[in-house]
Structure formats: structure tokens, C-alpha cells
Design an enzyme around this catalytic site. Structure first.
Site, PDB file in Angstrom:
ATOM      1  N   PHE A  57       0.843  -1.055  -0.015  1.00  0.00           N
ATOM      2  CA  PHE A  57       0.004   0.152   0.134  1.00  0.00           C
ATOM      3  C   PHE A  57       0.740   1.345  -0.243  1.00  0.00           C
ATOM      4  O   PHE A  57       0.588   2.151  -0.739  1.00  0.00           O
ATOM      5  CB  PHE A  57      -0.921  -0.086   1.275  1.00  0.00           C
ATOM      6  CG  PHE A  57      -2.041  -1.076   1.094  1.00  0.00           C
ATOM      7  CD1 PHE A  57      -3.095  -1.098   0.251  1.00  0.00           C
ATOM      8  CD2 PHE A  57      -1.794  -2.342   1.786  1.00  0.00           C
ATOM      9  CE1 PHE A  57      -4.032  -1.898   0.004  1.00  0.00           C
ATOM     10  CE2 PHE A  57      -2.542  -3.495   1.754  1.00  0.00           C
ATOM     11  CZ  PHE A  57      -3.559  -3.161   1.177  1.00  0.00           C
ATOM     12  N   HIS A  66      -7.823  -8.065   9.067  1.00  0.00           N
ATOM     13  CA  HIS A  66      -8.425  -7.339   8.208  1.00  0.00           C
ATOM     14  C   HIS A  66      -9.348  -8.051   7.287  1.00  0.00           C
ATOM     15  O   HIS A  66      -9.693  -7.521   6.457  1.00  0.00           O
ATOM     16  CB  HIS A  66      -7.257  -6.259   7.428  1.00  0.00           C
ATOM     17  CG  HIS A  66      -6.624  -5.428   8.225  1.00  0.00           C
ATOM     18  ND1 HIS A  66      -5.637  -4.656   7.789  1.00  0.00           N
ATOM     19  CD2 HIS A  66      -6.826  -4.801   9.559  1.00  0.00           C
ATOM     20  CE1 HIS A  66      -5.055  -3.734   8.848  1.00  0.00           C
ATOM     21  NE2 HIS A  66      -5.840  -4.165   9.789  1.00  0.00           N
ATOM     22  N   CYS A 123     -27.797  -6.157   5.110  1.00  0.00           N
ATOM     23  CA  CYS A 123     -28.131  -7.163   6.081  1.00  0.00           C
ATOM     24  C   CYS A 123     -27.162  -8.332   6.588  1.00  0.00           C
ATOM     25  O   CYS A 123     -27.470  -8.977   7.349  1.00  0.00           O
ATOM     26  CB  CYS A 123     -29.242  -7.951   5.597  1.00  0.00           C
ATOM     27  SG  CYS A 123     -28.798  -8.962   4.172  1.00  0.00           S
ATOM     28  N   CYS A 169     -28.132  -7.323  -3.234  1.00  0.00           N
ATOM     29  CA  CYS A 169     -28.262  -8.483  -2.216  1.00  0.00           C
ATOM     30  C   CYS A 169     -29.584  -9.112  -2.604  1.00  0.00           C
ATOM     31  O   CYS A 169     -30.628  -8.462  -2.806  1.00  0.00           O
ATOM     32  CB  CYS A 169     -28.490  -8.157  -0.900  1.00  0.00           C
ATOM     33  SG  CYS A 169     -29.010  -9.277   0.504  1.00  0.00           S
ATOM     34  N   CYS A 202     -32.159  -8.161   0.542  1.00  0.00           N
ATOM     35  CA  CYS A 202     -32.512  -6.846   1.078  1.00  0.00           C
ATOM     36  C   CYS A 202     -32.167  -5.907  -0.050  1.00  0.00           C
ATOM     37  O   CYS A 202     -32.467  -4.683   0.049  1.00  0.00           O
ATOM     38  CB  CYS A 202     -32.074  -6.545   2.549  1.00  0.00           C
ATOM     39  SG  CYS A 202     -30.398  -5.979   2.279  1.00  0.00           S
ATOM     40  N   SER A 250       4.244  -1.420   7.433  1.00  0.00           N
ATOM     41  CA  SER A 250       4.729  -0.190   7.629  1.00  0.00           C
ATOM     42  C   SER A 250       4.676   0.104   9.169  1.00  0.00           C
ATOM     43  O   SER A 250       4.988   1.158   9.700  1.00  0.00           O
ATOM     44  CB  SER A 250       4.221   0.913   6.684  1.00  0.00           C
ATOM     45  OG  SER A 250       2.879   0.785   6.934  1.00  0.00           O
ATOM     46  N   ASN A 270      11.665  -6.443   7.432  1.00  0.00           N
ATOM     47  CA  ASN A 270      11.029  -5.251   6.249  1.00  0.00           C
ATOM     48  C   ASN A 270      12.405  -4.860   5.328  1.00  0.00           C
ATOM     49  O   ASN A 270      13.253  -4.875   5.547  1.00  0.00           O
ATOM     50  CB  ASN A 270      10.476  -4.265   7.127  1.00  0.00           C
ATOM     51  CG  ASN A 270       9.185  -3.703   6.646  1.00  0.00           C
ATOM     52  OD1 ASN A 270       8.319  -4.546   6.407  1.00  0.00           O
ATOM     53  ND2 ASN A 270       9.381  -2.397   6.243  1.00  0.00           N
TER      54      ASN A 270
HETATM   55  P1  OAD Z   1       2.294  -1.178   3.947  1.00  0.00           P
HETATM   56  O1  OAD Z   1       2.094  -1.111   2.251  1.00  0.00           O
HETATM   57  O2  OAD Z   1       1.882   0.067   4.770  1.00  0.00           O
HETATM   58  O3  OAD Z   1       3.632  -1.629   4.202  1.00  0.00           O
HETATM   59  C1  OAD Z   1       4.176  -2.729   3.747  1.00  0.00           C
HETATM   60  C2  OAD Z   1       5.766  -2.637   4.339  1.00  0.00           C
HETATM   61  O4  OAD Z   1       6.264  -3.832   3.418  1.00  0.00           O
HETATM   62  C3  OAD Z   1       6.588  -1.705   3.728  1.00  0.00           C
HETATM   63  O5  OAD Z   1       7.141  -1.089   4.709  1.00  0.00           O
HETATM   64  C4  OAD Z   1       7.571  -2.185   2.756  1.00  0.00           C
HETATM   65  O6  OAD Z   1       8.804  -1.527   2.899  1.00  0.00           O
HETATM   66  C5  OAD Z   1       7.655  -3.665   3.023  1.00  0.00           C
HETATM   67  N1  OAD Z   1       7.845  -4.503   2.129  1.00  0.00           N
HETATM   68  C6  OAD Z   1       7.361  -4.267   0.598  1.00  0.00           C
HETATM   69  N2  OAD Z   1       8.080  -5.287  -0.018  1.00  0.00           N
HETATM   70  C7  OAD Z   1       8.459  -6.255   0.830  1.00  0.00           C
HETATM   71  C8  OAD Z   1       9.187  -7.623   0.804  1.00  0.00           C
HETATM   72  N3  OAD Z   1       9.425  -8.314  -0.444  1.00  0.00           N
HETATM   73  N4  OAD Z   1       9.736  -8.094   1.904  1.00  0.00           N
HETATM   74  C9  OAD Z   1       9.620  -7.384   3.143  1.00  0.00           C
HETATM   75  N5  OAD Z   1       9.015  -6.101   3.326  1.00  0.00           N
HETATM   76  C10 OAD Z   1       8.474  -5.509   1.969  1.00  0.00           C
HETATM   77  O7  OAD Z   1       1.586  -2.450   4.203  1.00  0.00           O
HETATM   78  P2  OAD Z   1       0.639  -2.757   5.554  1.00  0.00           P
HETATM   79  O8  OAD Z   1       1.248  -2.308   6.550  1.00  0.00           O
HETATM   80  O9  OAD Z   1       0.318  -4.118   5.539  1.00  0.00           O
HETATM   81  O10 OAD Z   1      -5.622  -1.938   5.438  1.00  0.00           O
HETATM   82  O11 OAD Z   1      -0.773  -1.862   5.455  1.00  0.00           O
HETATM   83  C11 OAD Z   1      -1.565  -1.977   6.664  1.00  0.00           C
HETATM   84  C12 OAD Z   1      -2.955  -1.915   6.218  1.00  0.00           C
HETATM   85  O12 OAD Z   1      -2.955  -0.481   5.580  1.00  0.00           O
HETATM   86  C13 OAD Z   1      -3.407  -2.662   5.231  1.00  0.00           C
HETATM   87  O13 OAD Z   1      -3.953  -3.973   5.832  1.00  0.00           O
HETATM   88  C14 OAD Z   1      -4.510  -1.786   4.625  1.00  0.00           C
HETATM   89  C15 OAD Z   1      -4.051  -0.694   4.348  1.00  0.00           C
HETATM   90  O14 OAD Z   1      -4.657   0.363   4.286  1.00  0.00           O
HETATM   91  C16 OAD Z   1      -6.887  -1.433   5.159  1.00  0.00           C
HETATM   92  O15 OAD Z   1      -7.285  -1.621   3.925  1.00  0.00           O
HETATM   93  C17 OAD Z   1      -7.679  -1.725   6.593  1.00  0.00           C
END
Ligand code: OAD
Length: 240
Positions: free
Chosen positions: A35, A119, A130, A145, A148, A187, A208
Site C-alpha cells: 500500500f 483485516h 443485512c 443482495c 434486501c 509499515s 522489512n
Molecule cells: P504497507 O504498504 O503500509 O507496508 C508494507 C511494508 O512492507 C513496507 O514497509 C515495505 O517496505 C515492506 N515491504 C515491501 N516489500 C517487501 C518484501 N518483499 N519483503 C519485506 N518487506 C517488504 O502495508 P501494511 O503495513 O500491511 O488496511 O498496511 C496495513 C494496512 O493498510 C493494510 O492492511 C490495509 C492498508 O490500508 C486496510 O485496507 C484496512
């Protein structure tokens, strides 16, 4: 990096309870964008327009288009060796549980059993009105749906929604009784998951690609790709 991986292997072999916490970076090597990295989704599109409950309610067309694109993106992607190693490690008792922010279901597909999907999952669907279960084909065809007439949606957590209670409670329990928590590919920017590393008395290890601004102090940080680090760790564990 080898020294750090040796240290992780040492932590793993001396821990009785280990929990792994994963984020989008875990699945990047399967071909799924994360993301917040340079090629991440939120660099191309504002999450407020697609990943909130308001987006679903007020701009369903864009919401629907975004999740259809993500579902199509998943179709040609599969768990990688790192996911499979975590499943093997659970089977052999090296780790006890996985908590993931990922909605791709890859830990379960790879064979991990004790997985908390914090998530939700993009593999299941329901009516936003519903709550009746719905199927993928109906969501993709933008049907409403059958009960509903409400809007269909994937079973994922949107910003502004609570995390699934059971997944959260299980994760909290696991984290609190862990001697070791391994955090992979996240992240740690999203609440409440970003508080989990502070909730253990055990050691914390971050694997990471990029260094984080996280306020949490880790016992060990391994900067690298999830798959490569897990493969190297597995090699060392096997040689022990
Ligand atoms: P992020 O995109 O915020 O963070 C991903 C992290 O993975 C970054 O710090 C990258 O440096 C690291 N990364 C990328 N490729 C990698 C690899 N091959 N090996 C190791 N690390 C790597 O994603 P999340 O932290 O998962 O939620 O984001 C949290 C939430 O934000 C998601 O679940 C989603 C998003 O909005 C919802 O939609 C509710």
C-alpha cells in the site's frame, strides 16, 4: 545480513511460543503490490475514496471498481516459498500462530492453520446492509443482495470499521504469551495492529524491506525481502 539471520534462528530455537505478524510486504514477492511503498496502491489512489465505509456508501461505483481490480490482481498470484515455510514451521512446532493484515488468504492457502485475519478476507463476500453471505460472481457482476437489495462487498475491514473480534482477541492472547514475535512486511502505520509489537513481553524481530519510523524498539531488525530472509532462516534452522 547473515549474522542477523543467525540471531533470528537462535531466538526461534529458544522460544516456546512464537507469533508471526504479517503485512502487505509478505505478499509482494507473490506479485501483489503493497500500500505505501513506491509502487503501492495508496501512491496511486487516495484510500479515503475506496477503503472507507463512507466510500462504500457514497461512491459505490469507484469502490466496486477498485476491489474488482484487486480481486483480478490476485487471480494469477499464489503464496511463495516464505508462506509455505511459515506453514511448515507451524507444523513442526517452531511457530504457534500467525496474525495477518493481509486479505489475500495466502497463509491459509499455503497450509498455515492458526491464522487470524485481522483485516478480513477478500475471498468472502457479504451484503453491507443485512450481512447475508454473497458470492464472488455476484459481487463482480455488481448484483445487489437477494434478500434486501443492499450493496455487496468483500469481507474485509474498511477504515472506520472494527476489527473482527475473535481474530483480535486470539491475536492479543497469542502476542501476550509469546516469547518471540516476528513482524514481517508491514509499515506499522495502521492502528490498532501497529500497537501489537508493544504488547508482548517477548523479543520482537522486524523483517522489512524498508526501515520504519515506528516508535517501537525492536530487539532485532533485518532489512530484506520476506521470502529471502525466511529461506535463509530455514536453511540455518535445518543445519542446527
Ligand atoms: P504497507 O504498504 O503500509 O507496508 C508494507 C511494508 O512492507 C513496507 O514497509 C515495505 O517496505 C515492506 N515491504 C515491501 N516489500 C517487501 C518484501 N518483499 N519483503 C519485506 N518487506 C517488504 O502495508 P501494511 O503495513 O500491511 O488496511 O498496511 C496495513 C494496512 O493498510 C493494510 O492492511 C490495509 C492498508 O490500508 C486496510 O485496507 C484496512
Amino acid at each position: 545480513m547473515d549474522n542477523l539471520i543467525n540471531k533470528l534462528a537462535l531466538y526461534l530455537s529458544s522460544s516456546s511460543v512464537t507469533t508471526v505478524l504479517t503485512g502487505a510486504g509478505m505478499s509482494v514477492e507473490s506479485g501483489i503490490p503493497d500500500f505505501r511503498s513506491k509502487s503501492g496502491w495508496w501512491r496511486k489512489i487516495d484510500p479515503r475514496t475506496v477503503a472507507t465505509i463512507e466510500a462504500l456508501e457514497t461512491n459505490y461505483d469507484l469502490f466496486h471498481e477498485f476491489y474488482c481490480a484487486r480481486i483480478r490482481g490476485f487471480q494469477e498470484c499464489y503464496p511463495h516459498k516464505g508462506h509455505h515455510l511459515l506453514a511448515e514451521w507451524e507444523q513442526t512446532g517452531l511457530i504457534q500462530a500467525i496474525a495477518t493484515q493481509n486479505v489475500d488468504g495466502f497463509h491459509l492457502v499455503a497450509g498455515s492453520k492458526n491464522v487470524s485475519e485481522l483485516h478480513g478476507s477478500i475471498r468472502n463476500f457479504r451484503c453491507n446492509g443485512c450481512g447475508s453471505p454473497a458470492n464472488k460472481a455476484d459481487f463482480l457482476s455488481k448484483h445487489t443482495c437477494v434478500n434486501c437489495g443492499g450493496k455487496l462487498r468483500p469481507n474485509i475491514v474498511l477504515f472506520g470499521e472494527m476489527l473482527p473480534e475473535q481474530a483480535w482477541d486470539t491475536t492479543l492472547r497469542n502476542i501476550q504469551m509469546s516469547d518471540l514475535v516476528i513482524i514481517i512486511g508491514t509499515s506499522l502505520e495502521v492502528y490498532p495492529v501497529n500497537e501489537l509489537p508493544s504488547m508482548t513481553n517477548g523479543k520482537t524481530v522486524l523483517i522489512n524491506k524498508d526501515l520504519l519510523d515506528s516508535y517501537h524498539q525492536f530487539d532485532l531488525i533485518i532489512q530484506g525481502n520476506a521470502k529471502e530472509v525466511l529461506e535463509k532462516t530455514d536453511e540455518i534452522m535445518r543445519a542446527k
